[in-house]
Design a protein around this motif. Structure first.
Motif, PDB file in Angstrom:
ATOM      1  N   GLU A 381       0.828  -1.205   0.000  1.00  0.00           N
ATOM      2  CA  GLU A 381       0.000   0.000   0.000  1.00  0.00           C
ATOM      3  C   GLU A 381       0.863   1.256   0.000  1.00  0.00           C
ATOM      4  O   GLU A 381       0.594   2.207  -0.739  1.00  0.00           O
ATOM      5  CB  GLU A 381      -0.913   0.005   1.226  1.00  0.00           C
ATOM      6  CG  GLU A 381      -1.780   1.255   1.327  1.00  0.00           C
ATOM      7  CD  GLU A 381      -2.654   1.257   2.564  1.00  0.00           C
ATOM      8  OE1 GLU A 381      -2.811   2.336   3.178  1.00  0.00           O
ATOM      9  OE2 GLU A 381      -3.164   0.187   2.941  1.00  0.00           O
ATOM     10  N   VAL A 385       0.199   2.755  -3.579  1.00  0.00           N
ATOM     11  CA  VAL A 385      -0.871   3.756  -3.446  1.00  0.00           C
ATOM     12  C   VAL A 385      -0.336   5.076  -2.926  1.00  0.00           C
ATOM     13  O   VAL A 385      -0.641   6.146  -3.460  1.00  0.00           O
ATOM     14  CB  VAL A 385      -1.994   3.237  -2.528  1.00  0.00           C
ATOM     15  CG1 VAL A 385      -3.091   4.288  -2.385  1.00  0.00           C
ATOM     16  CG2 VAL A 385      -2.569   1.935  -3.083  1.00  0.00           C
ATOM     17  N   LEU A 461      -7.231   2.564  -2.702  1.00  0.00           N
ATOM     18  CA  LEU A 461      -7.219   1.823  -1.443  1.00  0.00           C
ATOM     19  C   LEU A 461      -8.238   0.681  -1.460  1.00  0.00           C
ATOM     20  O   LEU A 461      -7.992  -0.395  -0.910  1.00  0.00           O
ATOM     21  CB  LEU A 461      -7.492   2.772  -0.281  1.00  0.00           C
ATOM     22  CG  LEU A 461      -6.377   3.771   0.039  1.00  0.00           C
ATOM     23  CD1 LEU A 461      -6.846   4.785   1.069  1.00  0.00           C
ATOM     24  CD2 LEU A 461      -5.125   3.047   0.529  1.00  0.00           C
ATOM     25  N   GLN A 464      -6.726  -2.257  -3.110  1.00  0.00           N
ATOM     26  CA  GLN A 464      -5.817  -2.949  -2.202  1.00  0.00           C
ATOM     27  C   GLN A 464      -6.580  -3.798  -1.186  1.00  0.00           C
ATOM     28  O   GLN A 464      -6.229  -4.955  -0.931  1.00  0.00           O
ATOM     29  CB  GLN A 464      -4.940  -1.926  -1.470  1.00  0.00           C
ATOM     30  CG  GLN A 464      -3.875  -1.284  -2.332  1.00  0.00           C
ATOM     31  CD  GLN A 464      -2.787  -2.261  -2.730  1.00  0.00           C
ATOM     32  OE1 GLN A 464      -2.246  -2.987  -1.897  1.00  0.00           O
ATOM     33  NE2 GLN A 464      -2.472  -2.316  -4.018  1.00  0.00           N
ATOM     34  N   TRP A 465      -7.623  -3.210  -0.593  1.00  0.00           N
ATOM     35  CA  TRP A 465      -8.399  -3.950   0.398  1.00  0.00           C
ATOM     36  C   TRP A 465      -9.020  -5.222  -0.215  1.00  0.00           C
ATOM     37  O   TRP A 465      -8.974  -6.303   0.375  1.00  0.00           O
ATOM     38  CB  TRP A 465      -9.506  -3.068   0.969  1.00  0.00           C
ATOM     39  CG  TRP A 465      -9.098  -2.320   2.192  1.00  0.00           C
ATOM     40  CD1 TRP A 465      -8.834  -0.981   2.296  1.00  0.00           C
ATOM     41  CD2 TRP A 465      -8.896  -2.851   3.500  1.00  0.00           C
ATOM     42  NE1 TRP A 465      -8.486  -0.653   3.579  1.00  0.00           N
ATOM     43  CE2 TRP A 465      -8.521  -1.780   4.346  1.00  0.00           C
ATOM     44  CE3 TRP A 465      -8.997  -4.133   4.043  1.00  0.00           C
ATOM     45  CZ2 TRP A 465      -8.244  -1.959   5.706  1.00  0.00           C
ATOM     46  CZ3 TRP A 465      -8.723  -4.315   5.396  1.00  0.00           C
ATOM     47  CH2 TRP A 465      -8.355  -3.242   6.214  1.00  0.00           C
ATOM     48  N   ASN A 468      -6.344  -7.857  -0.777  1.00  0.00           N
ATOM     49  CA  ASN A 468      -5.860  -8.437   0.477  1.00  0.00           C
ATOM     50  C   ASN A 468      -6.872  -9.392   1.103  1.00  0.00           C
ATOM     51  O   ASN A 468      -6.519 -10.467   1.586  1.00  0.00           O
ATOM     52  CB  ASN A 468      -5.528  -7.321   1.476  1.00  0.00           C
ATOM     53  CG  ASN A 468      -4.278  -6.550   1.097  1.00  0.00           C
ATOM     54  OD1 ASN A 468      -3.346  -7.095   0.528  1.00  0.00           O
ATOM     55  ND2 ASN A 468      -4.255  -5.261   1.411  1.00  0.00           N
TER      56      ASN A 468
END
Length: 508
Positions: A381, A385, A461, A464-465, A468
């Motif tokens: 991240e 990001v 973000l 990414q979440w 993950n």
């Protein structure tokens, strides 16, 4: 994580901030010898919620409100280590030997900005204004998000007033309480239920303990968020909600002069202090704040000289603006420079502890939250990001705050999908139907809801979440709304998870 703060400014012309000069704003044609008004233009990435100290808690509204309201004390802007000095107080508090009683004297001759609520009279700031303003945080009518902060300070008698109001009685502003009294026109006495040698620090936030006049609140009632009236250097001139906020110099502002002390190891700040020392405050006639949520238009507004500074360069343009963490040559030629330092705030995601899915303290709920944390690839991240402009947080204590230890390591930023999957397996979060997503221990579907915003950074973000969580078999969906809407939903307990930031300050 802790973020590195990037403040890029243009160095031409107008000396308008405490730290550095900014690019002179474009001005309309003026007659010969007419004074040129100094205007500072700035863009925020998040919309404001309002301007009432008793009702706001977000950083963006607080920054705006702080320009209109005055606290008793303030932190010196450039001093390192930090120091507190009087703002509207006549001096530092007189403390009892047990640090439970504090006496503060307000400087006479300070005045609120003019407003119809004062019926044409010039209104002086007095001790009772601070007593009233702090009491408002305990009045259930205003639903102050700072109530718990003040309850922790334990000013004697205020909680009794609040509890009576919660049971249906009108909040009695005229009732004298032991812990917060005006002894005379200019003297306030605080009595605490526990010793607090650093109590002055609780009185330094203008957006929390700034003085509000009672007649203004009673005049505007539930519209007080729209009508800020304080004793600060600026007053609200124009407000188009979530679009543009303009401030004008307060003509009633007292005589204050720039007198900062720069750190010995900061030549940029030292040069600014030498240039600005002794100038009357505020140095700016007007401040125009635009709300530009998307990264690209906010960056372009700065590059095209429509804004005079940009705070925290948008992540998408980090490599364009500061390649190798230095201002790009094409920008430097235009007089643009950067102020760079470790910011004392922490970005985090919270869990709603009363939520039936994610909250609670039973072993399986604790395991679910811990697994989610372990599944977050923080290094990716930061790299992908945040473009390298952050460091992993090891605790909620950030740089520049007492207790911060750069060598401290905790398990808060650990990344291990294997450990996350093992925790979920052991605690019964299994994929029973073979669809690739885990169910709750009792077999019901499991969906994690994460609140977010419709801006570029939030979208990255979200990506990414999702990556993950799917890597460990957790289904996550995203509730998208404007930031002020998410803030309201958070206050009413309607969010399961949300990404926010905590900024170090006198009141949290």
């Amino acid at each position: 994580m802790t973020r590195r703060r990037r403040l890029i400014q243009a160095a031409l012309g107008l000396a308008g901030t405490s730290l550095a000069g900014v690019r002179a704003a474009a001005q309309p044609a003026t007659p010969p010898f007419a004074p040129v008004r100094k205007v500072l233009r700035y863009a925020m990435r998040i919309a404001e919620t309002g301007f009432d100290p008793a009702q706001i808690s977000d950083l963006y509204s607080s920054n705006l409100a702080a320009s209109m309201f005055d606290s008793l004390y303030e932190y010196e802007f450039l001093a390192r280590p930090v120091r507190i000095r009087p703002r509207t107080a006549a001096g530092m508090p007189e403390a009892s030997a047990d640090f439970k009683t504090f006496t503060v004297r307000v400087r006479p001759g300070l005045y609120f900005s003019d407003d119809p609520a004062f019926k044409g009279l010039r209104r002086e700031l007095v001790a009772q204004d601070y007593v009233y303003s702090i009491k408002r945080h305990f009045d259930p009518r205003w639903k102050s998000p700072r109530t718990s902060d003040f309850e922790n300070i334990k000013m004697l008698g205020l909680d009794t007033l609040r509890q009576a109001a919660l049971k249906g009685a009108p909040f009695d502003y005229d009732a004298e309480v032991e812990g917060l009294r005006a002894l005379d026109r200019y003297t306030i006495q605080f009595k605490l239920g526990q010793m607090n040698p650093r109590f002055a620090g609780e009185l330094t936030s203008s957006s929390v303990t700034g003085a509000v006049a009672r007649e203004v609140v009673e005049f505007y009632g539930d519209r007080i968020m729209e009508h800020p009236v304080g004793t600060g250097p600026f007053r609200l001139a124009e407000w188009r909600r979530s679009s543009k906020i303009s401030f004008e110099k307060n003509p009633n502002y007292r005589d204050e002069f720039y007198d900062e002390e720069a750190p010995a190891d900061d030549p940029l700040a030292q040069a600014a202090v030498a240039r600005l020392k002794g100038r009357k405050l505020p140095m700016i006639d007007r401040v125009e704040v635009s709300v530009i949520e998307e990264n690209q238009p906010r960056w372009l507004s700065f590059v095209n000289a429509e804004m005079d500074l940009i705070e925290q360069v948008p992540e998408d343009f980090t490599y364009t603006a500061i390649p190798n963490n230095k201002v790009a040559p094409n920008l430097a030629k235009r007089g643009v420079y950067e102020v760079r330092y470790l910011r004392n705030d922490v970005s985090m995601s919270y869990f709603a502890m009363e939520n039936p899915v994610i909250g609670g303290y039973t072993p399986e709920k604790v395991a679910l939250r811990r697994a989610i944390s372990l599944a977050v690839n923080l290094d990716e991240e930061i790299r992908a990001v945040r473009r390298g402009q952050a460091i992993p947080a090891q605790s909620i204590v950030g740089p520049g705050v007492t207790g911060y230890d750069p060598a401290f390591k905790s398990a808060m930023s650990d990344f291990s999908r294997a450990r996350a999957q093992a925790l979920l397996d052991v605690n019964g979060y299994l994929d029973r139907d073979g669809d690739g997503y885990r169910e709750l221990p009792d077999g019901r579907p499991l969906t994690i809801e994460y609140a977010s915003q419709p801006d570029d950074l939030s979208r990255q973000l979200i990506t990414q979440w999702k990556k993950n969580m799917e890597a460990v078999g957790l289904r996550m969906v995203f509730r998208i709304a404007k930031w002020p809407e998410n803030l309201k939903a958070s206050h009413t307990g309607k969010l399961m998870m949300w990404g926010v930031a905590w900024s170090a300050g006198p009141n949290g």
